[in-house]
Write a protein that holds these residues in place. Structure first.
Motif, PDB file in Angstrom:
ATOM      1  N   UNK A 164      30.478  40.202  41.595  1.00 10.95           N
ATOM      2  CA  UNK A 164      31.653  40.934  42.056  1.00 10.95           C
ATOM      3  C   UNK A 164      31.986  40.495  43.476  1.00 10.95           C
ATOM      4  N   UNK A 165      33.270  40.474  43.798  1.00 10.56           N
ATOM      5  CA  UNK A 165      33.665  40.061  45.131  1.00 10.56           C
ATOM      6  C   UNK A 165      35.129  40.322  45.393  1.00 10.56           C
ATOM      7  N   UNK A 166      35.619  39.733  46.476  1.00  7.82           N
ATOM      8  CA  UNK A 166      37.001  39.893  46.897  1.00  7.82           C
ATOM      9  C   UNK A 166      37.566  38.524  47.256  1.00  7.82           C
ATOM     10  N   UNK A 167      38.717  38.182  46.680  1.00 10.76           N
ATOM     11  CA  UNK A 167      39.413  36.944  47.025  1.00 10.76           C
ATOM     12  C   UNK A 167      40.083  37.174  48.366  1.00 10.76           C
ATOM     13  N   UNK A 168      39.712  36.374  49.377  1.00 11.45           N
ATOM     14  CA  UNK A 168      40.302  36.577  50.702  1.00 11.45           C
ATOM     15  C   UNK A 168      41.339  35.512  51.053  1.00 11.45           C
ATOM     16  N   UNK A 169      41.378  34.427  50.277  1.00 10.88           N
ATOM     17  CA  UNK A 169      42.396  33.403  50.530  1.00 10.88           C
ATOM     18  C   UNK A 169      42.705  32.669  49.241  1.00 10.88           C
ATOM     19  N   UNK A 170      43.982  32.486  48.972  1.00  7.62           N
ATOM     20  CA  UNK A 170      44.435  31.541  47.959  1.00  7.62           C
ATOM     21  C   UNK A 170      45.633  30.834  48.556  1.00  7.62           C
ATOM     22  N   UNK A 171      45.663  29.542  48.391  1.00  7.43           N
ATOM     23  CA  UNK A 171      46.792  28.800  48.940  1.00  7.43           C
ATOM     24  C   UNK A 171      46.573  27.312  48.825  1.00  7.43           C
ATOM     25  N   UNK A 172      47.485  26.580  49.394  1.00 10.84           N
ATOM     26  CA  UNK A 172      47.429  25.117  49.371  1.00 10.84           C
ATOM     27  C   UNK A 172      47.125  24.646  50.778  1.00 10.84           C
ATOM     28  N   UNK A 173      46.038  23.896  50.932  1.00  8.70           N
ATOM     29  CA  UNK A 173      45.711  23.329  52.236  1.00  8.70           C
ATOM     30  C   UNK A 173      45.918  21.822  52.168  1.00  8.70           C
TER      31      UNK A 173
ATOM     32  N   UNK B 171      36.044  40.270  57.329  1.00  6.67           N
ATOM     33  CA  UNK B 171      35.867  39.074  56.511  1.00  6.67           C
ATOM     34  C   UNK B 171      34.443  38.534  56.525  1.00  6.67           C
ATOM     35  N   UNK B 172      33.508  39.201  57.200  1.00  9.27           N
ATOM     36  CA  UNK B 172      32.130  38.729  57.181  1.00  9.27           C
ATOM     37  C   UNK B 172      31.328  39.530  56.169  1.00  9.27           C
ATOM     38  N   UNK B 173      30.243  38.967  55.737  1.00 11.37           N
ATOM     39  CA  UNK B 173      29.455  39.498  54.650  1.00 11.37           C
ATOM     40  C   UNK B 173      29.053  40.952  54.714  1.00 11.37           C
TER      41      UNK B 173
ATOM     42  N   UNK C 195      45.682  36.637  43.267  1.00  9.34           N
ATOM     43  CA  UNK C 195      46.264  36.849  44.587  1.00  9.34           C
ATOM     44  C   UNK C 195      45.187  37.182  45.612  1.00  9.34           C
ATOM     45  N   UNK C 196      45.454  36.900  46.900  1.00 11.69           N
ATOM     46  CA  UNK C 196      44.507  37.306  47.944  1.00 11.69           C
ATOM     47  C   UNK C 196      44.308  38.815  47.941  1.00 11.69           C
ATOM     48  N   UNK C 197      43.144  39.238  48.357  1.00 11.90           N
ATOM     49  CA  UNK C 197      42.734  40.639  48.450  1.00 11.90           C
ATOM     50  C   UNK C 197      42.714  41.324  47.081  1.00 11.90           C
ATOM     51  N   UNK C 198      42.362  40.532  46.067  1.00 10.73           N
ATOM     52  CA  UNK C 198      42.165  41.040  44.723  1.00 10.73           C
ATOM     53  C   UNK C 198      40.671  41.089  44.447  1.00 10.73           C
ATOM     54  N   UNK C 199      40.194  42.209  43.937  1.00  6.10           N
ATOM     55  CA  UNK C 199      38.784  42.319  43.552  1.00  6.10           C
ATOM     56  C   UNK C 199      38.565  41.541  42.270  1.00  6.10           C
TER      57      UNK C 199
ATOM     58  N   UNK D  23      39.157  31.198  48.493  1.00  6.89           N
ATOM     59  CA  UNK D  23      37.932  31.635  49.166  1.00  6.89           C
ATOM     60  C   UNK D  23      37.615  33.049  48.709  1.00  6.89           C
ATOM     61  N   UNK D  24      36.338  33.254  48.376  1.00  3.64           N
ATOM     62  CA  UNK D  24      35.875  34.545  47.869  1.00  3.64           C
ATOM     63  C   UNK D  24      34.683  34.997  48.691  1.00  3.64           C
ATOM     64  N   UNK D  25      34.651  36.285  49.026  1.00  3.83           N
ATOM     65  CA  UNK D  25      33.454  36.890  49.603  1.00  3.83           C
ATOM     66  C   UNK D  25      32.804  37.689  48.481  1.00  3.83           C
ATOM     67  N   UNK D  26      31.591  37.276  48.136  1.00  4.00           N
ATOM     68  CA  UNK D  26      30.854  37.984  47.099  1.00  4.00           C
ATOM     69  C   UNK D  26      30.110  39.160  47.708  1.00  4.00           C
ATOM     70  N   UNK D  27      29.713  40.110  46.872  1.00  2.00           N
ATOM     71  CA  UNK D  27      29.072  41.342  47.364  1.00  2.00           C
ATOM     72  C   UNK D  27      27.780  41.086  48.128  1.00  2.00           C
ATOM     73  N   UNK D  28      27.094  39.967  47.873  1.00  2.00           N
ATOM     74  CA  UNK D  28      25.861  39.678  48.600  1.00  2.00           C
ATOM     75  C   UNK D  28      26.150  39.059  49.970  1.00  2.00           C
TER      76      UNK D  28
END
Length: 180
Positions: A103-112, A38-40, A140-144, A120-125
């Protein structure tokens, strides 16, 4: 058959990461698998390695070469900005579409509890960006995701934005520059 093997490998890798993460959580194993996945920089390396397994020739069949920006950013049209939690709270007087910066990866979607519908998204940079108080969660989470893709819509109101760059969470002044 070749395509089936690729999916089996992808499943095994995903299963392994989840299993190691659970072992870590229960104190049965001492690794940094959650941080690695989950880190860059580590995420980009792992993502590229997985893409290489699934598509060894490096091509992406559904890619299109674009010579102009995909969209005009509307995030910079906020009315007010104030520090909130670990990020900033921006207010908008008009409806906006929130789009992926790259471009990136969605690592979290939800209700806090504190941010409502959150993504939360991790972008390619390597930037880790959290968007809160969203109107909808359709990815959904873990969707590119691709640059310019709509990740959510926001009606008149507020948006929480937290940007982590190289392990440092940006303050409101830096977020203002990041949005531009």
């Amino acid at each position: 058959m070749k395509n089936k093997m690729k999916w089996i490998m992808a499943f095994l890798i995903t299963f392994s990461v989840v299993a190691i993460s659970l072992f870590e959580k229960n104190g049965m194993m001492q690794t940094n698998i959650k941080e690695i996945t989950s880190s860059g920089e580590d995420f980009v390396m792992l993502r590229n390695w997985t893409k290489g397994l699934l598509n060894p020739d490096g091509t992406t069949p559904d890619s299109i070469t674009v010579t102009a920006p995909l969209y005009e950013g509307k995030l910079a049209t906020f009315s007010t900005m104030q520090p909130f939690s670990n990020g900033s709270l921006l207010s908008y007087k008009e409806n906006i579409s929130i789009r992926a910066r790259q471009d990136g990866l969605v690592i979290f979607t939800g209700h806090t509890q504190s941010l409502g519908k959150t993504m939360t998204i991790i972008y390619e940079n390597g930037e880790n960006v959290t968007y809160g108080f969203l109107d909808e969660l359709t990815i959904l989470p873990y969707t590119s995701i691709k640059e310019g893709e709509t990740i959510s819509n926001l009606t008149t109101g507020r948006l929480y934005l937290q940007v982590e760059k190289k392990g440092t969470i940006l303050d409101s002044t830096a977020i203002k520059e990041w949005i531009k």
